[in-house]
Write a protein that holds these residues in place. Structure first.
Motif, PDB file in Angstrom:
ATOM      1  N   LEU A  61     -31.445  -9.546   3.066  1.00 50.44           N
ATOM      2  CA  LEU A  61     -32.437 -10.459   2.515  1.00 50.44           C
ATOM      3  C   LEU A  61     -33.203  -9.860   1.333  1.00 50.44           C
ATOM      4  CD1 LEU A  61     -33.790 -13.206   2.573  1.00 50.44           C
ATOM      5  CD2 LEU A  61     -35.366 -12.305   4.314  1.00 50.44           C
ATOM      6  N   PRO A  62     -33.738  -8.633   1.438  1.00 48.56           N
ATOM      7  CA  PRO A  62     -34.449  -8.080   0.265  1.00 48.56           C
ATOM      8  C   PRO A  62     -33.556  -7.943  -0.966  1.00 48.56           C
ATOM      9  CG  PRO A  62     -34.943  -6.789   2.227  1.00 48.56           C
ATOM     10  CD  PRO A  62     -33.851  -7.752   2.591  1.00 48.56           C
ATOM     11  N   LEU A  63     -32.293  -7.570  -0.781  1.00 53.73           N
ATOM     12  CA  LEU A  63     -31.372  -7.458  -1.914  1.00 53.73           C
ATOM     13  C   LEU A  63     -31.114  -8.825  -2.534  1.00 53.73           C
ATOM     14  CD1 LEU A  63     -28.717  -4.933  -0.540  1.00 53.73           C
ATOM     15  CD2 LEU A  63     -30.479  -4.501  -2.255  1.00 53.73           C
ATOM     16  N   ALA A  64     -30.922  -9.828  -1.691  1.00 53.90           N
ATOM     17  CA  ALA A  64     -30.670 -11.181  -2.186  1.00 53.90           C
ATOM     18  C   ALA A  64     -31.885 -11.726  -2.926  1.00 53.90           C
ATOM     19  CB  ALA A  64     -30.293 -12.097  -1.030  1.00 53.90           C
ATOM     20  N   LEU A  65     -33.075 -11.501  -2.394  1.00 53.27           N
ATOM     21  CA  LEU A  65     -34.291 -11.996  -3.039  1.00 53.27           C
ATOM     22  C   LEU A  65     -34.549 -11.291  -4.369  1.00 53.27           C
ATOM     23  CD1 LEU A  65     -36.638 -12.437   0.045  1.00 53.27           C
ATOM     24  CD2 LEU A  65     -35.473 -14.217  -1.288  1.00 53.27           C
ATOM     25  N   LYS A  66     -34.266 -10.008  -4.431  1.00 54.89           N
ATOM     26  CA  LYS A  66     -34.422  -9.279  -5.695  1.00 54.89           C
ATOM     27  C   LYS A  66     -33.474  -9.843  -6.747  1.00 54.89           C
ATOM     28  CE  LYS A  66     -34.519  -4.633  -7.607  1.00 54.89           C
ATOM     29  NZ  LYS A  66     -34.366  -3.201  -7.332  1.00 54.89           N
ATOM     30  N   GLY A  67     -32.234 -10.113  -6.357  1.00 54.32           N
ATOM     31  CA  GLY A  67     -31.266 -10.693  -7.284  1.00 54.32           C
ATOM     32  C   GLY A  67     -31.669 -12.089  -7.726  1.00 54.32           C
ATOM     33  N   LEU A  68     -32.210 -12.875  -6.795  1.00 54.57           N
ATOM     34  CA  LEU A  68     -32.660 -14.220  -7.128  1.00 54.57           C
ATOM     35  C   LEU A  68     -33.830 -14.176  -8.112  1.00 54.57           C
ATOM     36  CD1 LEU A  68     -32.549 -17.274  -6.690  1.00 54.57           C
ATOM     37  CD2 LEU A  68     -34.026 -16.949  -4.694  1.00 54.57           C
ATOM     38  N   THR A  69     -34.775 -13.296  -7.879  1.00 58.69           N
ATOM     39  CA  THR A  69     -35.921 -13.160  -8.785  1.00 58.69           C
ATOM     40  C   THR A  69     -35.466 -12.774 -10.184  1.00 58.69           C
ATOM     41  OG1 THR A  69     -37.373 -12.550  -6.967  1.00 58.69           O
ATOM     42  CG2 THR A  69     -38.095 -11.925  -9.177  1.00 58.69           C
ATOM     43  N   ARG A  70     -34.560 -11.815 -10.273  1.00 61.69           N
ATOM     44  CA  ARG A  70     -34.039 -11.391 -11.578  1.00 61.69           C
ATOM     45  C   ARG A  70     -33.323 -12.539 -12.287  1.00 61.69           C
ATOM     46  NH1 ARG A  70     -32.643  -6.072 -13.889  1.00 61.69           N
ATOM     47  NH2 ARG A  70     -34.033  -5.434 -12.239  1.00 61.69           N
ATOM     48  N   GLN A 100     -33.863 -15.775 -11.858  1.00 58.93           N
ATOM     49  CA  GLN A 100     -34.863 -16.760 -12.276  1.00 58.93           C
ATOM     50  C   GLN A 100     -35.571 -16.315 -13.554  1.00 58.93           C
ATOM     51  OE1 GLN A 100     -37.004 -16.901  -8.565  1.00 58.93           O
ATOM     52  NE2 GLN A 100     -36.149 -18.909  -8.057  1.00 58.93           N
ATOM     53  N   GLU A 101     -35.931 -15.035 -13.619  1.00 62.79           N
ATOM     54  CA  GLU A 101     -36.579 -14.514 -14.828  1.00 62.79           C
ATOM     55  C   GLU A 101     -35.649 -14.613 -16.026  1.00 62.79           C
ATOM     56  OE1 GLU A 101     -37.837 -10.605 -13.689  1.00 62.79           O
ATOM     57  OE2 GLU A 101     -39.516 -11.367 -12.500  1.00 62.79           O
ATOM     58  N   HIS A 102     -34.372 -14.347 -15.808  1.00 64.19           N
ATOM     59  CA  HIS A 102     -33.380 -14.435 -16.878  1.00 64.19           C
ATOM     60  C   HIS A 102     -33.252 -15.869 -17.393  1.00 64.19           C
ATOM     61  CE1 HIS A 102     -29.928 -13.152 -19.209  1.00 64.19           C
ATOM     62  NE2 HIS A 102     -29.196 -14.096 -18.672  1.00 64.19           N
ATOM     63  N   LEU A 103     -33.259 -16.828 -16.484  1.00 65.32           N
ATOM     64  CA  LEU A 103     -33.182 -18.233 -16.889  1.00 65.32           C
ATOM     65  C   LEU A 103     -34.390 -18.643 -17.721  1.00 65.32           C
ATOM     66  CD1 LEU A 103     -31.759 -19.942 -13.686  1.00 65.32           C
ATOM     67  CD2 LEU A 103     -30.653 -19.722 -15.909  1.00 65.32           C
ATOM     68  N   LEU A 104     -35.560 -18.149 -17.377  1.00 64.77           N
ATOM     69  CA  LEU A 104     -36.753 -18.454 -18.166  1.00 64.77           C
ATOM     70  C   LEU A 104     -36.616 -17.913 -19.589  1.00 64.77           C
ATOM     71  CD1 LEU A 104     -39.596 -17.841 -15.576  1.00 64.77           C
ATOM     72  CD2 LEU A 104     -38.834 -20.034 -16.513  1.00 64.77           C
ATOM     73  N   VAL A 105     -36.093 -16.702 -19.708  1.00 62.95           N
ATOM     74  CA  VAL A 105     -35.890 -16.105 -21.027  1.00 62.95           C
ATOM     75  C   VAL A 105     -34.905 -16.940 -21.839  1.00 62.95           C
ATOM     76  CG1 VAL A 105     -34.888 -14.106 -22.221  1.00 62.95           C
ATOM     77  CG2 VAL A 105     -36.505 -13.753 -20.357  1.00 62.95           C
ATOM     78  N   LEU A 106     -33.800 -17.324 -21.222  1.00 65.28           N
ATOM     79  CA  LEU A 106     -32.779 -18.093 -21.938  1.00 65.28           C
ATOM     80  C   LEU A 106     -33.266 -19.480 -22.324  1.00 65.28           C
ATOM     81  CD1 LEU A 106     -29.546 -17.223 -19.934  1.00 65.28           C
ATOM     82  CD2 LEU A 106     -30.264 -16.322 -22.148  1.00 65.28           C
ATOM     83  N   GLY A 107     -34.041 -20.104 -21.455  1.00 67.13           N
ATOM     84  CA  GLY A 107     -34.419 -21.484 -21.673  1.00 67.13           C
ATOM     85  C   GLY A 107     -35.614 -21.706 -22.575  1.00 67.13           C
ATOM     86  N   ARG A 108     -36.473 -20.708 -22.747  1.00 70.41           N
ATOM     87  CA  ARG A 108     -37.727 -20.950 -23.444  1.00 70.41           C
ATOM     88  C   ARG A 108     -37.979 -20.035 -24.637  1.00 70.41           C
ATOM     89  NH1 ARG A 108     -38.694 -25.835 -22.395  1.00 70.41           N
ATOM     90  NH2 ARG A 108     -39.038 -26.306 -20.235  1.00 70.41           N
ATOM     91  N   GLN A 109     -37.041 -19.193 -24.982  1.00 73.78           N
ATOM     92  CA  GLN A 109     -37.267 -18.260 -26.076  1.00 73.78           C
ATOM     93  C   GLN A 109     -36.197 -18.403 -27.147  1.00 73.78           C
ATOM     94  OE1 GLN A 109     -37.485 -14.470 -24.053  1.00 73.78           O
ATOM     95  NE2 GLN A 109     -39.656 -14.727 -23.638  1.00 73.78           N
ATOM     96  N   ASN A 110     -36.594 -18.117 -28.398  1.00 74.58           N
ATOM     97  CA  ASN A 110     -35.614 -18.141 -29.478  1.00 74.58           C
ATOM     98  C   ASN A 110     -34.820 -16.831 -29.446  1.00 74.58           C
ATOM     99  OD1 ASN A 110     -36.972 -16.093 -30.992  1.00 74.58           O
ATOM    100  ND2 ASN A 110     -38.356 -17.625 -31.848  1.00 74.58           N
ATOM    101  N   ALA A 111     -33.861 -16.681 -30.340  1.00 71.78           N
ATOM    102  CA  ALA A 111     -32.958 -15.526 -30.319  1.00 71.78           C
ATOM    103  C   ALA A 111     -33.708 -14.200 -30.459  1.00 71.78           C
ATOM    104  CB  ALA A 111     -31.911 -15.660 -31.418  1.00 71.78           C
ATOM    105  N   ILE A 112     -34.662 -14.122 -31.362  1.00 74.21           N
ATOM    106  CA  ILE A 112     -35.412 -12.874 -31.560  1.00 74.21           C
ATOM    107  C   ILE A 112     -36.221 -12.536 -30.312  1.00 74.21           C
ATOM    108  CG2 ILE A 112     -37.282 -11.801 -32.891  1.00 74.21           C
ATOM    109  CD1 ILE A 112     -36.195 -13.340 -35.333  1.00 74.21           C
TER     110      ILE A 112
END
Length: 163
Positions: free
Chosen positions: A118-127, A129-141
């Protein structure tokens, strides 16, 4: 596909120590497998059933797209684990970015490891989710800057990051 070439080496005592739960079969502690730069650790579609921990070097997780492009999903650095799958097959490729040492942890027979996973899965899920936020809301720079900051933080707050 890449030709796989591995060899086993012993690490000095100051190497990264495994931090996975005891339900994984570390006894006797498995030797580190060495993967030269660009070599495949596992392929999409291969049977899963183990976790991998980067002892030194770096690993990229990716998928090949229908048009031949490679979509990178994650990078893993020393001390980080990868290869966690929801079923019995790998859904991505894992490849050594540079000279990399990886320790394999196989499931102990009959062990109930759900609490440790469970802790490994949750850590991967958090990472993810953070990656999706970066991809979805930021420009290339901003995405490049976020990547560099993340890599620096994961390497202990380095002021310079080796790319």
């Amino acid at each position: 596909m890449h030709a796989q070439s591995t060899s086993r080496i012993s690490l000095p005592s100051h190497s990264v120590q495994p931090s996975l739960p005891t339900a994984f079969d570390p006894t006797p502690l498995q030797p580190v497998s060495f993967f030269p730069s660009g070599s495949e650790i596992y392929a999409q579609g291969e049977k899963a059933g183990a976790f991998y921990q980067v002892e030194f070097g770096a690993v990229r997780i990716y998928r090949l797209l229908a048009d031949g492009r490679r979509q990178i999903s994650a990078f893993h650095l020393a001390g980080e684990t990868f290869g966690f799958e929801a079923d019995t097959t790998h859904h991505f490729f894992a490849e050594a970015i540079n000279a990399t040492g990886v320790r394999v942890f196989r499931f102990a027979t009959g062990a109930d490891i759900s609490g440790q996973l469970l802790p490994l899965a949750l850590k991967g899920l958090t990472r993810a989710q953070e990656h999706l936020l970066v991809l979805g809301r930021q420009n290339a720079i901003e995405r490049v800057a976020a990547f560099l900051v993340d890599m620096a933080e994961r390497q202990g707050g380095l002021r310079q990051v080796e790319l």
